[in-house]
Design an enzyme around this catalytic site. Structure first.
Site, PDB file in Angstrom:
ATOM      1  N   SER A 117      33.110  14.520  27.364  1.00 54.59           N
ATOM      2  CA  SER A 117      34.297  15.365  27.506  1.00 54.59           C
ATOM      3  C   SER A 117      34.626  16.108  26.229  1.00 54.59           C
ATOM      4  O   SER A 117      35.375  17.078  26.259  1.00 54.59           O
ATOM      5  CB  SER A 117      35.512  14.490  27.814  1.00 54.59           C
ATOM      6  N   HIS A 138      28.824  19.399  31.265  1.00 48.91           N
ATOM      7  CA  HIS A 138      30.162  18.811  31.447  1.00 48.91           C
ATOM      8  C   HIS A 138      30.717  19.138  32.831  1.00 48.91           C
ATOM      9  O   HIS A 138      31.200  20.244  33.065  1.00 48.91           O
ATOM     10  CB  HIS A 138      31.091  19.335  30.331  1.00 48.91           C
ATOM     11  N   GLU A 150      30.681  23.050  32.483  1.00 48.77           N
ATOM     12  CA  GLU A 150      30.595  23.675  31.156  1.00 48.77           C
ATOM     13  C   GLU A 150      29.214  23.314  30.604  1.00 48.77           C
ATOM     14  O   GLU A 150      28.872  22.130  30.540  1.00 48.77           O
ATOM     15  CB  GLU A 150      31.651  23.091  30.206  1.00 48.77           C
ATOM     16  N   ASN A 188      38.750  20.920  27.836  1.00 48.32           N
ATOM     17  CA  ASN A 188      39.643  19.866  27.344  1.00 48.32           C
ATOM     18  C   ASN A 188      40.449  20.260  26.124  1.00 48.32           C
ATOM     19  O   ASN A 188      41.460  19.641  25.813  1.00 48.32           O
ATOM     20  CB  ASN A 188      38.841  18.588  27.103  1.00 48.32           C
TER      21      ASN A 188
HETATM   22  C1  LIG Z   1      38.517  15.176  31.517  1.00 49.28           C
HETATM   23  C2  LIG Z   1      37.383  16.112  31.591  1.00 49.28           C
HETATM   24  O1  LIG Z   1      36.473  16.005  30.779  1.00 49.28           O
HETATM   25  C3  LIG Z   1      37.309  17.248  32.513  1.00 49.28           C
HETATM   26  C4  LIG Z   1      37.987  17.088  33.831  1.00 49.28           C
HETATM   27  O2  LIG Z   1      37.387  16.697  34.786  1.00 49.28           O
HETATM   28  S1  LIG Z   1      39.599  17.467  33.869  1.00 49.28           S
HETATM   29  C5  LIG Z   1      40.072  17.246  35.552  1.00 49.28           C
HETATM   30  C6  LIG Z   1      39.720  18.437  36.397  1.00 49.28           C
HETATM   31  N1  LIG Z   1      40.172  18.197  37.736  1.00 49.28           N
HETATM   32  C7  LIG Z   1      41.349  18.640  38.174  1.00 49.28           C
HETATM   33  O3  LIG Z   1      42.083  19.317  37.485  1.00 49.28           O
HETATM   34  C8  LIG Z   1      41.704  18.195  39.570  1.00 49.28           C
HETATM   35  C9  LIG Z   1      43.046  18.715  39.997  1.00 49.28           C
HETATM   36  N2  LIG Z   1      43.331  18.239  41.342  1.00 49.28           N
HETATM   37  C10 LIG Z   1      42.791  18.824  42.435  1.00 49.28           C
HETATM   38  O4  LIG Z   1      42.064  19.796  42.364  1.00 49.28           O
HETATM   39  C11 LIG Z   1      43.157  18.214  43.765  1.00 49.28           C
HETATM   40  O5  LIG Z   1      44.376  17.519  43.639  1.00 49.28           O
HETATM   41  C12 LIG Z   1      42.063  17.252  44.311  1.00 49.28           C
HETATM   42  C13 LIG Z   1      40.763  17.998  44.578  1.00 49.28           C
HETATM   43  C14 LIG Z   1      41.785  16.090  43.357  1.00 49.28           C
HETATM   44  C15 LIG Z   1      42.560  16.624  45.615  1.00 49.28           C
HETATM   45  O6  LIG Z   1      42.841  17.678  46.477  1.00 49.28           O
HETATM   46  P1  LIG Z   1      43.939  17.550  47.657  1.00 49.28           P
HETATM   47  O7  LIG Z   1      43.833  18.787  48.467  1.00 49.28           O
HETATM   48  O8  LIG Z   1      45.224  17.164  47.075  1.00 49.28           O
HETATM   49  O9  LIG Z   1      43.497  16.255  48.406  1.00 49.28           O
HETATM   50  P2  LIG Z   1      42.574  16.046  49.649  1.00 49.28           P
HETATM   51  O10 LIG Z   1      42.998  16.887  50.802  1.00 49.28           O
HETATM   52  O11 LIG Z   1      42.571  14.571  49.810  1.00 49.28           O
HETATM   53  O12 LIG Z   1      41.130  16.508  49.159  1.00 49.28           O
HETATM   54  C16 LIG Z   1      40.593  17.817  49.292  1.00 49.28           C
HETATM   55  C17 LIG Z   1      39.099  17.680  49.472  1.00 49.28           C
HETATM   56  O13 LIG Z   1      38.537  17.048  48.301  1.00 49.28           O
HETATM   57  C18 LIG Z   1      37.846  15.853  48.675  1.00 49.28           C
HETATM   58  N3  LIG Z   1      38.066  14.848  47.620  1.00 49.28           N
HETATM   59  C19 LIG Z   1      39.238  14.524  47.035  1.00 49.28           C
HETATM   60  N4  LIG Z   1      39.031  13.582  46.095  1.00 49.28           N
HETATM   61  C20 LIG Z   1      37.704  13.316  46.092  1.00 49.28           C
HETATM   62  C21 LIG Z   1      36.876  12.448  45.341  1.00 49.28           C
HETATM   63  N5  LIG Z   1      37.358  11.637  44.388  1.00 49.28           N
HETATM   64  N6  LIG Z   1      35.554  12.444  45.588  1.00 49.28           N
HETATM   65  C22 LIG Z   1      35.015  13.232  46.547  1.00 49.28           C
HETATM   66  N7  LIG Z   1      35.744  14.090  47.280  1.00 49.28           N
HETATM   67  C23 LIG Z   1      37.078  14.122  47.058  1.00 49.28           C
HETATM   68  C24 LIG Z   1      38.474  15.426  49.984  1.00 49.28           C
HETATM   69  O14 LIG Z   1      37.574  14.633  50.739  1.00 49.28           O
HETATM   70  C25 LIG Z   1      38.736  16.766  50.647  1.00 49.28           C
HETATM   71  O15 LIG Z   1      37.506  17.250  51.193  1.00 49.28           O
HETATM   72  P3  LIG Z   1      37.457  18.263  52.452  1.00 49.28           P
HETATM   73  O16 LIG Z   1      37.998  19.575  51.950  1.00 49.28           O
HETATM   74  O17 LIG Z   1      36.013  18.306  52.773  1.00 49.28           O
HETATM   75  O18 LIG Z   1      38.309  17.649  53.522  1.00 49.28           O
HETATM   76  N1  LIG Z   2      37.102  10.960  33.791  1.00 51.99           N
HETATM   77  C1  LIG Z   2      36.978  12.267  33.786  1.00 51.99           C
HETATM   78  O1  LIG Z   2      37.800  12.989  34.384  1.00 51.99           O
HETATM   79  C2  LIG Z   2      35.836  12.901  33.072  1.00 51.99           C
HETATM   80  C3  LIG Z   2      35.046  12.174  32.214  1.00 51.99           C
HETATM   81  N2  LIG Z   2      33.997  12.772  31.573  1.00 51.99           N
HETATM   82  C4  LIG Z   2      33.145  12.007  30.679  1.00 51.99           C
HETATM   83  O2  LIG Z   2      32.204  11.304  31.475  1.00 51.99           O
HETATM   84  C5  LIG Z   2      31.880  10.056  30.844  1.00 51.99           C
HETATM   85  C6  LIG Z   2      32.167   8.934  31.835  1.00 51.99           C
HETATM   86  O3  LIG Z   2      33.536   8.955  32.200  1.00 51.99           O
HETATM   87  P1  LIG Z   2      34.064   8.187  33.486  1.00 51.99           P
HETATM   88  O4  LIG Z   2      33.057   8.216  34.557  1.00 51.99           O
HETATM   89  O5  LIG Z   2      35.420   8.690  33.731  1.00 51.99           O
HETATM   90  O6  LIG Z   2      34.179   6.690  32.927  1.00 51.99           O
HETATM   91  P2  LIG Z   2      34.191   5.318  33.726  1.00 51.99           P
HETATM   92  O7  LIG Z   2      34.895   4.358  32.857  1.00 51.99           O
HETATM   93  O8  LIG Z   2      34.645   5.541  35.133  1.00 51.99           O
HETATM   94  O9  LIG Z   2      32.627   4.950  33.818  1.00 51.99           O
HETATM   95  C7  LIG Z   2      31.829   4.723  32.708  1.00 51.99           C
HETATM   96  C8  LIG Z   2      30.669   3.843  33.149  1.00 51.99           C
HETATM   97  O10 LIG Z   2      29.722   3.787  32.083  1.00 51.99           O
HETATM   98  C9  LIG Z   2      29.194   2.482  32.074  1.00 51.99           C
HETATM   99  N3  LIG Z   2      28.566   2.204  30.780  1.00 51.99           N
HETATM  100  C10 LIG Z   2      29.152   1.849  29.618  1.00 51.99           C
HETATM  101  N4  LIG Z   2      28.208   1.668  28.667  1.00 51.99           N
HETATM  102  C11 LIG Z   2      27.016   1.932  29.247  1.00 51.99           C
HETATM  103  C12 LIG Z   2      25.670   1.912  28.790  1.00 51.99           C
HETATM  104  N5  LIG Z   2      25.362   1.592  27.539  1.00 51.99           N
HETATM  105  N6  LIG Z   2      24.688   2.237  29.661  1.00 51.99           N
HETATM  106  C13 LIG Z   2      24.972   2.565  30.952  1.00 51.99           C
HETATM  107  N7  LIG Z   2      26.231   2.589  31.427  1.00 51.99           N
HETATM  108  C14 LIG Z   2      27.235   2.278  30.587  1.00 51.99           C
HETATM  109  C15 LIG Z   2      30.383   1.585  32.395  1.00 51.99           C
HETATM  110  O11 LIG Z   2      29.966   0.308  32.828  1.00 51.99           O
HETATM  111  C16 LIG Z   2      31.074   2.413  33.478  1.00 51.99           C
HETATM  112  O12 LIG Z   2      30.618   2.067  34.778  1.00 51.99           O
HETATM  113  C17 LIG Z   2      32.694   9.999  29.547  1.00 51.99           C
HETATM  114  O13 LIG Z   2      31.911  10.504  28.500  1.00 51.99           O
HETATM  115  C18 LIG Z   2      33.854  10.939  29.854  1.00 51.99           C
HETATM  116  O14 LIG Z   2      34.433  11.495  28.710  1.00 51.99           O
HETATM  117  C19 LIG Z   2      33.674  14.095  31.779  1.00 51.99           C
HETATM  118  C20 LIG Z   2      34.403  14.854  32.657  1.00 51.99           C
HETATM  119  C21 LIG Z   2      35.570  14.328  33.343  1.00 51.99           C
END
Ligand SMILES: CC(=O)CC(=O)SCCNC(=O)CCNC(=O)[C@H](O)C(C)(C)COP(=O)(O)OP(=O)(O)OC[C@H]1O[C@@H](n2cnc3c(N)ncnc32)[C@H](O)[C@@H]1OP(=O)(O)O
Ligand SMILES: NC(=O)C1=CN([C@@H]2O[C@H](COP(=O)(O)OP(=O)(O)OC[C@H]3O[C@@H](n4cnc5c(N)ncnc54)[C@H](O)[C@@H]3O)[C@@H](O)[C@H]2O)C=CC1
Length: 281
Positions: A117, A138, A150, A188
């Protein structure tokens, strides 16, 4: 490219394995314990079953997709991978160890990518003797739903590797966007400070959890509020990203003490059953 190994079967690794298998690749899904691999595989099974119930996938297609996924608890299985996508926890020491080992195990042609991330791709690449074949891939959470990947070049990433990963992202149904290697990349750098600020707002007693999320949902049309999104991402991951931003970009990015407190308490969001909200197992 035939075989993709996904390291880490958590929420991201499981989703990546699912979309890779849906695109027709053989997938090796790896984690440190069998129970973690089984949990990840079970979630993929559940996701695909939901698609079958909705009439979006045929039952035999589901079986075909699941049949493309092999479970693994040994990094040695990377010997047959053309591409590795690492999605283990957001921790540089762990990723460094994995990449150094992969470099020894994998054939010369194998591309090593990371779903980090926020951690620097150039630094991760430096733990291998093939920095030209290391790249950031990413994905966004939830992977099966979100369109973006990304694609992040390290200092030494070759044009050939960049192009291969760009094409692969498209084959996996995603839209690749090229960004440079910098703290938090683009997604991020912009998103996580907003979540951190929402936690400060809560910590200062300005509004309740629900009120903060409602403001951003109803006022800005965000699909979910920042605190619910933090719970979805995982508060440990949110904190790790803020720490990288803080170290790389300065005090403006200081993690909120309440965020630290939640992580110390083990309140990590959906994955632990409790974060800003409570979740049923
Ligand atoms: C941290 C990082 O490094 C980077 C990141 O990822 S940052 C996070 C980026 N993600 C976001 O910002 C997500 C923001 N949230 C959303 O877009 C929406 O709330 C959401 C997609 C999560 C849920 O959408 P929603 O419309 O409220 O819910 P819902 O109707 O249950 O789901 C919509 C669809 O997504 C699917 N879905 C929801 N969650 C799912 C999951 N965890 N896995 C697989 N499919 C999923 C549902 O099955 C549904 O599919 P269909 O269209 O085929 O029916
Ligand atoms: N959570 C999010 O929304 C996002 C997370 N990421 C990145 O993806 C990566 C994973 O994040 P998540 O799936 O959320 O974490 P998570 O906590 O759900 O899963 C991580 C997994 O890695 C496993 N693990 C730890 N050490 C390991 C090793 N040495 N070898 C193999 N497996 C190992 C753990 O047992 C666990 O099952 C991180 O680098 C995170 O920053 C990227 C985009 C979005």
């Amino acid at each position: 490219m035939k075989t993709i190994m996904v390291i880490g079967a958590g929420q991201m690794g499981g989703g990546i394995a699912q979309v890779a298998a849906q695109a027709g690749y053989s997938v090796i899904l790896n984690d440190i314990k069998e129970e973690f691999v089984n949990r990840g595989f079970g979630i993929i099974d559940k996701n695909l079953s939901r698609s079958v119930d909705k009439g979006k996938l045929k039952a035999e297609e589901k079986d075909q997709i699941l049949g493309l996924i092999t479970k693994s608890v040994s990094l040695q299985d990377a010997v047959s991978a053309d591409l590795v996508i690492e999605a283990a926890v957001e921790n540089m020491e762990i990723k460094a160890k994995i990449f150094a080992q992969l470099d020894e195990i994998c054939p010369e042609h194998t591309i090593l990518s990371t779903n980090t991330s926020s951690l620097p791709i150039t630094e991760i690449a430096a733990f291998t003797k093939r920095p030209d074949r290391v790249i950031g891939m990413h994905f966004m959470n939830p992977v099966p739903v979100m369109k973006l990947v990304e694609v992040i070049r390290g200092l030494a990433t070759s044009d050939e590797v960049y192009k291969t990963i760009e094409d692969l992202s498209i084959k996996m149904g995603k839209t690749p966007v090229e960004v440079n290697d910098a703290p938090g990349f683009v997604a991020n750098r912009v998103l996580i400070p907003m979540i951190n600020e929402a936690v400060f707002t809560l910590n200062e007693g300005i509004a309740s959890v629900e009120a903060i999320d409602n403001v951003m949902k109803l006022g800005m049309n965000h699909p979910m509020g920042p605190l619910a999104l933090g719970d979805l991402i995982g508060l440990d991951t949110v904190l790790s990203i803020m720490e990288v931003l803080h170290e790389g970009l300065g005090d403006k990015y200081r993690p909120c003490p309440l965020l630290r407190k939640y992580v110390k308490a083990g309140w990590l969001g959906r994955k632990s059953g409790r974060g800003f909200y409570k979740y049923e197992a």
